[in-house]
Write a protein that holds these residues in place. Structure first.
Motif, PDB file in Angstrom:
ATOM      1  N   LEU A 295       0.824  -1.209   0.000  1.00  9.46           N
ATOM      2  CA  LEU A 295       0.000   0.000   0.000  1.00  9.46           C
ATOM      3  C   LEU A 295       0.862   1.263   0.000  1.00  9.46           C
ATOM      4  CD1 LEU A 295      -2.854   1.189   0.132  1.00  9.46           C
ATOM      5  CD2 LEU A 295      -2.651   1.133   2.616  1.00  9.46           C
ATOM      6  N   ILE A 296       1.918   1.277   0.786  1.00  7.85           N
ATOM      7  CA  ILE A 296       2.811   2.443   0.822  1.00  7.85           C
ATOM      8  C   ILE A 296       3.491   2.643  -0.529  1.00  7.85           C
ATOM      9  CG2 ILE A 296       4.933   3.340   1.860  1.00  7.85           C
ATOM     10  CD1 ILE A 296       4.004   2.014   4.492  1.00  7.85           C
ATOM     11  N   ILE A 297       3.961   1.566  -1.126  1.00 10.91           N
ATOM     12  CA  ILE A 297       4.608   1.652  -2.439  1.00 10.91           C
ATOM     13  C   ILE A 297       3.632   2.147  -3.490  1.00 10.91           C
ATOM     14  CG2 ILE A 297       5.635   0.261  -4.290  1.00 10.91           C
ATOM     15  CD1 ILE A 297       6.881  -1.465  -2.031  1.00 10.91           C
ATOM     16  N   SER A 298       2.404   1.640  -3.461  1.00  7.96           N
ATOM     17  CA  SER A 298       1.424   2.061  -4.465  1.00  7.96           C
ATOM     18  C   SER A 298       1.029   3.522  -4.291  1.00  7.96           C
ATOM     19  CB  SER A 298       0.186   1.163  -4.409  1.00  7.96           C
ATOM     20  OG  SER A 298      -0.489   1.314  -3.191  1.00  7.96           O
ATOM     21  N   ILE A 299       0.953   3.998  -3.051  1.00  6.40           N
ATOM     22  CA  ILE A 299       0.627   5.407  -2.810  1.00  6.40           C
ATOM     23  C   ILE A 299       1.755   6.301  -3.324  1.00  6.40           C
ATOM     24  CG2 ILE A 299       0.372   7.128  -0.975  1.00  6.40           C
ATOM     25  CD1 ILE A 299      -1.301   5.049   0.543  1.00  6.40           C
ATOM     26  N   VAL A 300       3.006   5.912  -3.104  1.00  9.97           N
ATOM     27  CA  VAL A 300       4.141   6.707  -3.589  1.00  9.97           C
ATOM     28  C   VAL A 300       4.141   6.771  -5.109  1.00  9.97           C
ATOM     29  CG1 VAL A 300       6.663   6.731  -3.747  1.00  9.97           C
ATOM     30  CG2 VAL A 300       5.570   6.356  -1.547  1.00  9.97           C
ATOM     31  N   ILE A 301       3.900   5.640  -5.763  1.00 12.70           N
ATOM     32  CA  ILE A 301       3.884   5.614  -7.223  1.00 12.70           C
ATOM     33  C   ILE A 301       2.737   6.464  -7.763  1.00 12.70           C
ATOM     34  CG2 ILE A 301       3.511   4.124  -9.231  1.00 12.70           C
ATOM     35  CD1 ILE A 301       5.052   1.941  -7.723  1.00 12.70           C
ATOM     36  N   CYS A 302       1.563   6.333  -7.168  1.00 13.97           N
ATOM     37  CA  CYS A 302       0.417   7.117  -7.631  1.00 13.97           C
ATOM     38  C   CYS A 302       0.617   8.611  -7.391  1.00 13.97           C
ATOM     39  CB  CYS A 302      -0.861   6.638  -6.955  1.00 13.97           C
ATOM     40  SG  CYS A 302      -1.388   5.002  -7.491  1.00 13.97           S
ATOM     41  N   LEU A 303       1.214   8.973  -6.270  1.00 11.80           N
ATOM     42  CA  LEU A 303       1.483  10.389  -6.008  1.00 11.80           C
ATOM     43  C   LEU A 303       2.498  10.962  -6.992  1.00 11.80           C
ATOM     44  CD1 LEU A 303       1.559  10.646  -2.115  1.00 11.80           C
ATOM     45  CD2 LEU A 303      -0.111  11.624  -3.689  1.00 11.80           C
ATOM     46  N   TYR A 304       3.469  10.171  -7.389  1.00 13.35           N
ATOM     47  CA  TYR A 304       4.449  10.640  -8.364  1.00 13.35           C
ATOM     48  C   TYR A 304       3.765  10.950  -9.695  1.00 13.35           C
ATOM     49  CZ  TYR A 304       8.213  10.666 -11.751  1.00 13.35           C
ATOM     50  OH  TYR A 304       9.049  11.021 -12.771  1.00 13.35           O
TER      51      TYR A 304
ATOM     52  N   ILE B 122       0.864  -6.436 -10.707  1.00 18.36           N
ATOM     53  CA  ILE B 122       0.829  -7.891 -10.879  1.00 18.36           C
ATOM     54  C   ILE B 122       1.112  -8.593  -9.554  1.00 18.36           C
ATOM     55  CG2 ILE B 122       1.982  -9.831 -12.023  1.00 18.36           C
ATOM     56  CD1 ILE B 122       2.375  -7.924 -14.431  1.00 18.36           C
ATOM     57  N   LEU B 123       2.087  -8.091  -8.797  1.00 12.30           N
ATOM     58  CA  LEU B 123       2.397  -8.670  -7.484  1.00 12.30           C
ATOM     59  C   LEU B 123       1.204  -8.556  -6.540  1.00 12.30           C
ATOM     60  CD1 LEU B 123       4.663  -9.909  -5.696  1.00 12.30           C
ATOM     61  CD2 LEU B 123       5.098  -7.575  -4.936  1.00 12.30           C
ATOM     62  N   GLY B 124       0.511  -7.433  -6.575  1.00 14.12           N
ATOM     63  CA  GLY B 124      -0.661  -7.254  -5.721  1.00 14.12           C
ATOM     64  C   GLY B 124      -1.784  -8.203  -6.085  1.00 14.12           C
ATOM     65  N   ILE B 125      -1.972  -8.448  -7.375  1.00 13.28           N
ATOM     66  CA  ILE B 125      -3.003  -9.402  -7.798  1.00 13.28           C
ATOM     67  C   ILE B 125      -2.640 -10.811  -7.342  1.00 13.28           C
ATOM     68  CG2 ILE B 125      -4.077 -10.452  -9.825  1.00 13.28           C
ATOM     69  CD1 ILE B 125      -3.871  -7.688 -11.166  1.00 13.28           C
ATOM     70  N   VAL B 126      -1.363 -11.160  -7.452  1.00 13.81           N
ATOM     71  CA  VAL B 126      -0.919 -12.480  -6.986  1.00 13.81           C
ATOM     72  C   VAL B 126      -1.104 -12.597  -5.472  1.00 13.81           C
ATOM     73  CG1 VAL B 126       1.124 -13.949  -6.701  1.00 13.81           C
ATOM     74  CG2 VAL B 126       0.660 -12.870  -8.900  1.00 13.81           C
TER      75      VAL B 126
ATOM     76  N   LEU C 198      -6.433  -1.594  -6.330  1.00 10.45           N
ATOM     77  CA  LEU C 198      -7.345  -0.624  -6.944  1.00 10.45           C
ATOM     78  C   LEU C 198      -6.628   0.676  -7.295  1.00 10.45           C
ATOM     79  CD1 LEU C 198     -10.602  -1.084  -4.840  1.00 10.45           C
ATOM     80  CD2 LEU C 198     -10.207  -1.728  -7.215  1.00 10.45           C
ATOM     81  N   ALA C 199      -5.796   1.156  -6.393  1.00 12.68           N
ATOM     82  CA  ALA C 199      -5.065   2.403  -6.663  1.00 12.68           C
ATOM     83  C   ALA C 199      -4.097   2.228  -7.833  1.00 12.68           C
ATOM     84  CB  ALA C 199      -4.311   2.852  -5.414  1.00 12.68           C
TER      85      ALA C 199
END
Length: 94
Positions: free
Chosen positions: A11-20, A57-61, A78-79
């Motif tokens: 979740l933290i990684i996905s938030i950082v990527i989305c914020l970028y 892909i990792l999150g789906i797995v 989702l994010a």
């Protein structure tokens, strides 16, 4: 062996990527240009685009594999899926 990535880290990684990518969109929308901003964007955009697809892909797995922390994994998937759709879709808008 303990997993290196769990729901909270994903979740933290996905938030950082989305914020970028959201920051890049806002800078492009308001036509804010600077040499330093352009250099940072050139350096980080392609690796973060690959990381975005990899962590999606990792999150789906992980969603199908793990039974604990499903809410964090669902939110991050989702994010990242929304951010991936908007990022790849922005290639075709201009």
């Amino acid at each position: 062996m303990k997993n290196l990535i769990d729901g909270k880290r994903l979740l933290i990684i996905s938030i950082v990527i989305c914020l970028y990518f959201l920051t890049l969109f806002v800078l492009d929308f308001y036509n804010i240009t600077n040499v330093l901003i352009g250099a940072v964007a050139e350096i980080f955009t392609f690796p973060l685009l690959l990381a975005e697809i990899f962590f999606l892909i990792l999150g789906i797995v992980l969603l199908f594999k793990q039974s604990d922390q499903k809410t964090f994994i669902v939110i991050s998937v989702l994010a990242l899926s929304l951010c991936t759709a908007l990022t790849i879709g922005s290639f075709f808008l201009k």
